[in-house]
Write an enzyme that holds these catalytic residues in place. Structure first.
Site, PDB file in Angstrom:
ATOM      1  N   HIS A 105      62.627 -30.743 -70.283  1.00  0.00           N
ATOM      2  CA  HIS A 105      61.086 -30.879 -70.151  1.00  0.00           C
ATOM      3  C   HIS A 105      60.592 -29.878 -68.840  1.00  0.00           C
ATOM      4  O   HIS A 105      60.308 -30.271 -67.796  1.00  0.00           O
ATOM      5  CB  HIS A 105      60.369 -32.615 -69.871  1.00  0.00           C
ATOM      6  CG  HIS A 105      59.466 -32.494 -70.772  1.00  0.00           C
ATOM      7  ND1 HIS A 105      59.050 -33.395 -71.698  1.00  0.00           N
ATOM      8  CD2 HIS A 105      58.121 -31.778 -69.772  1.00  0.00           C
ATOM      9  CE1 HIS A 105      57.454 -33.530 -71.152  1.00  0.00           C
ATOM     10  NE2 HIS A 105      57.018 -32.458 -70.446  1.00  0.00           N
TER      11      HIS A 105
ATOM     12  N   HIS B   1      56.951 -26.983 -67.995  1.00  0.00           N
ATOM     13  CA  HIS B   1      55.932 -26.343 -69.058  1.00  0.00           C
ATOM     14  C   HIS B   1      56.429 -24.568 -68.521  1.00  0.00           C
ATOM     15  O   HIS B   1      55.606 -24.411 -67.745  1.00  0.00           O
ATOM     16  CB  HIS B   1      54.607 -27.147 -68.993  1.00  0.00           C
ATOM     17  CG  HIS B   1      54.595 -27.813 -70.279  1.00  0.00           C
ATOM     18  ND1 HIS B   1      54.011 -28.526 -71.230  1.00  0.00           N
ATOM     19  CD2 HIS B   1      54.667 -29.469 -69.788  1.00  0.00           C
ATOM     20  CE1 HIS B   1      54.597 -29.621 -71.591  1.00  0.00           C
ATOM     21  NE2 HIS B   1      55.067 -30.324 -70.847  1.00  0.00           N
TER      22      HIS B   1
ATOM     23  N   ASP C 286      53.619 -22.708 -69.156  1.00  0.00           N
ATOM     24  CA  ASP C 286      52.016 -22.099 -68.704  1.00  0.00           C
ATOM     25  C   ASP C 286      52.135 -22.991 -66.964  1.00  0.00           C
ATOM     26  O   ASP C 286      50.947 -23.027 -66.848  1.00  0.00           O
ATOM     27  CB  ASP C 286      51.285 -22.216 -69.714  1.00  0.00           C
ATOM     28  CG  ASP C 286      51.235 -23.621 -70.779  1.00  0.00           C
ATOM     29  OD1 ASP C 286      52.553 -23.691 -70.348  1.00  0.00           O
ATOM     30  OD2 ASP C 286      50.101 -23.860 -70.582  1.00  0.00           O
TER      31      ASP C 286
ATOM     32  N   GLY D 200      49.942 -32.520 -75.060  1.00  0.00           N
ATOM     33  CA  GLY D 200      48.115 -32.755 -75.115  1.00  0.00           C
ATOM     34  C   GLY D 200      47.674 -34.341 -74.237  1.00  0.00           C
ATOM     35  O   GLY D 200      48.726 -34.744 -74.438  1.00  0.00           O
TER      36      GLY D 200
ATOM     37  N   HIS E 104      55.543 -35.959 -76.916  1.00  0.00           N
ATOM     38  CA  HIS E 104      55.662 -36.350 -75.310  1.00  0.00           C
ATOM     39  C   HIS E 104      54.234 -37.865 -76.195  1.00  0.00           C
ATOM     40  O   HIS E 104      53.745 -37.915 -76.523  1.00  0.00           O
ATOM     41  CB  HIS E 104      53.549 -35.268 -75.102  1.00  0.00           C
ATOM     42  CG  HIS E 104      54.672 -34.278 -74.834  1.00  0.00           C
ATOM     43  ND1 HIS E 104      55.330 -32.985 -75.245  1.00  0.00           N
ATOM     44  CD2 HIS E 104      54.628 -33.826 -72.276  1.00  0.00           C
ATOM     45  CE1 HIS E 104      54.785 -32.291 -73.773  1.00  0.00           C
ATOM     46  NE2 HIS E 104      54.626 -32.742 -73.044  1.00  0.00           N
TER      47      HIS E 104
ATOM     48  N   GLU F 268      53.247 -41.131 -71.634  1.00  0.00           N
ATOM     49  CA  GLU F 268      53.462 -41.278 -70.135  1.00  0.00           C
ATOM     50  C   GLU F 268      51.658 -41.464 -69.144  1.00  0.00           C
ATOM     51  O   GLU F 268      51.800 -42.619 -68.822  1.00  0.00           O
ATOM     52  CB  GLU F 268      53.019 -39.271 -70.282  1.00  0.00           C
ATOM     53  CG  GLU F 268      52.912 -39.529 -68.888  1.00  0.00           C
ATOM     54  CD  GLU F 268      52.766 -37.271 -69.214  1.00  0.00           C
ATOM     55  OE1 GLU F 268      52.248 -36.931 -68.103  1.00  0.00           O
ATOM     56  OE2 GLU F 268      52.405 -36.838 -70.213  1.00  0.00           O
TER      57      GLU F 268
ATOM     58  N   ASP G 179      58.666 -31.211 -65.462  1.00  0.00           N
ATOM     59  CA  ASP G 179      57.103 -30.871 -66.458  1.00  0.00           C
ATOM     60  C   ASP G 179      56.602 -29.287 -65.833  1.00  0.00           C
ATOM     61  O   ASP G 179      56.443 -29.111 -66.521  1.00  0.00           O
ATOM     62  CB  ASP G 179      56.228 -32.164 -65.642  1.00  0.00           C
ATOM     63  CG  ASP G 179      55.641 -32.494 -66.647  1.00  0.00           C
ATOM     64  OD1 ASP G 179      55.631 -32.022 -67.545  1.00  0.00           O
ATOM     65  OD2 ASP G 179      54.859 -33.518 -67.020  1.00  0.00           O
TER      66      ASP G 179
END
Length: 358
Positions: free
Chosen positions: A17, A19, A21, A179, A206, A209, A298
């Site tokens: 996991h 990202h 970006d 998101g 996701h 969370e 993350d």
């Protein structure tokens, strides 16, 4: 043997996991922003790094997500995307990662005319360059695959799911939705998940969370997720009595019994308010109860973290040793969206020998 941070850095790690970006180098953000004419909230590398961390350290997932306006904003050309992807692999390899699945939303990188396929191809080129650059003299190299993410507040999930299937033999391992959870349940994208199941494709969601058990329940029982992105709120279905007796609710018991992987991200969870501190993070209880726990970063830029940082923080908080870190790593490799024989080859040929050598 005394466990040191350097020993943890040298240990082989598996990352599920992360990202794309959310892991840019601050200097790269500055350089790409200058070329693209994108305004930034800080003018030096140190100031920008501090801004990202402080803005993400608000205790709010929504505020945390706002920081991506600046990373996504500078990733709108094929050249920029390829550079970010290459540097991502180089940074992970330097951190001891031997296998990684890195996710991003192609739909967020088409503002300047790139097609979705152009974006995926640019990431693939960057990952290939990074893997080649990280190859050791003995021929060992990090293996990195893409996860294509759809944004849960948008309506392009079927389109992204179809791309994940079209590219799955060219470096794409699976699909994800991401998101803000509140108000955007995974069942809004049920057609995409049903399509992926019909195509025998892998996907994570996701869930659990910022939102609680209903999000996890929908992700698993309605959508059929293979893994839970975060999933930390499964602890809401676990009761610990004053005498230490633990009782699992039906959903928590299902998750543990089915060995559904939890993509836990301790540093990020503290930032977004899903946990109050590393020492009080549910990963301690979930590990003790032997859920399928994996450790992840993350967003390395926003959380100022790495796999070494994440694992070392757990060593300090819970007293874990190399056997525990190996357990997390094998859990992750077992849970990867990679063919079975390739997972076994990495476990038996890279992970276990790597830990034995320490």
């Amino acid at each position: 043997m005394e466990l040191t941070r350097e020993l943890v850095r040298r240990a082989p790690k598996v990352l599920l996991h992360d990202h794309l970006d959310g892991g840019l180098r601050p200097g790269t953000v500055l350089d790409l922003a200058a070329r693209a004419g994108h305004a930034l909230p800080a003018g030096t590398e140190a100031e920008l790094a501090a801004w990202f961390h402080e803005a993400a350290d608000s205790g709010s997932l929504e505020r945390y997500l706002e920081t991506f306006q600046h990373t996504v904003g500078v990733m709108q050309s094929a050249e920029a995307i390829t550079r970010v992807a290459r540097e991502c692999v180089e940074d992970l390899a330097a951190d001891g990662v031997v296998y990684a699945e890195v996710r991003y939303a192609p739909e967020q990188h088409v503002e300047q005319g790139l097609s979705l396929d152009d974006v995926i191809a640019a990431v693939a080129e960057g990952f290939a360059q990074g893997m080649d650059a990280a190859r050791t003299p003995a021929g060992e190299r990090i293996v990195v695959r893409q996860l294509l993410t759809a944004m849960r507040h948008q309506a392009r999930s079927m389109e992204i799911a179809e791309l994940a299937v079209a590219w799955r033999d060219r470096g794409v391992a699976g699909f994800d939705i991401a998101g803000a959870e509140a108000g955007y349940p995974p069942t809004r994208h049920l057609d995409a998940f049903e399509y992926l199941q019909r195509e025998n494709a892998h996907f994570t969601i996701h869930a659990g969370e910022a939102f609680g058990l209903p999000s996890i329940w929908q992700a698993l029982q309605w959508c059929g997720a293979d893994r839970l992105g975060h999933g930390v709120r499964i602890v809401d279905d676990i009761e610990v009595a004053d005498d230490g007796t633990v009782t699992l609710g039906r959903l928590a018991a299902y998750v543990r019994d089915k060995r559904i992987p939890l993509e836990l991200c301790p540093a990020s969870n503290v930032q977004t308010g899903a946990a109050t501190s590393i020492a009080e993070h549910p990963i301690g209880l979930l590990t003790r109860l032997r859920f399928r726990v994996t450790v992840n970063t993350d967003n390395r830029l926003m959380s100022r973290t790495s796999m070494t940082d994440e694992m070392w923080s757990l060593v300090e908080a819970f007293g874990y040793g190399l056997d525990d870190l190996r357990w997390f790593t094998v859990n992750a490799m077992k849970s990867a969206f990679l063919p079975f024989d390739e997972r076994i080859a990495l476990i038996d040929g890279v992970v276990k020998p790597g830990y034995a050598a320490l």
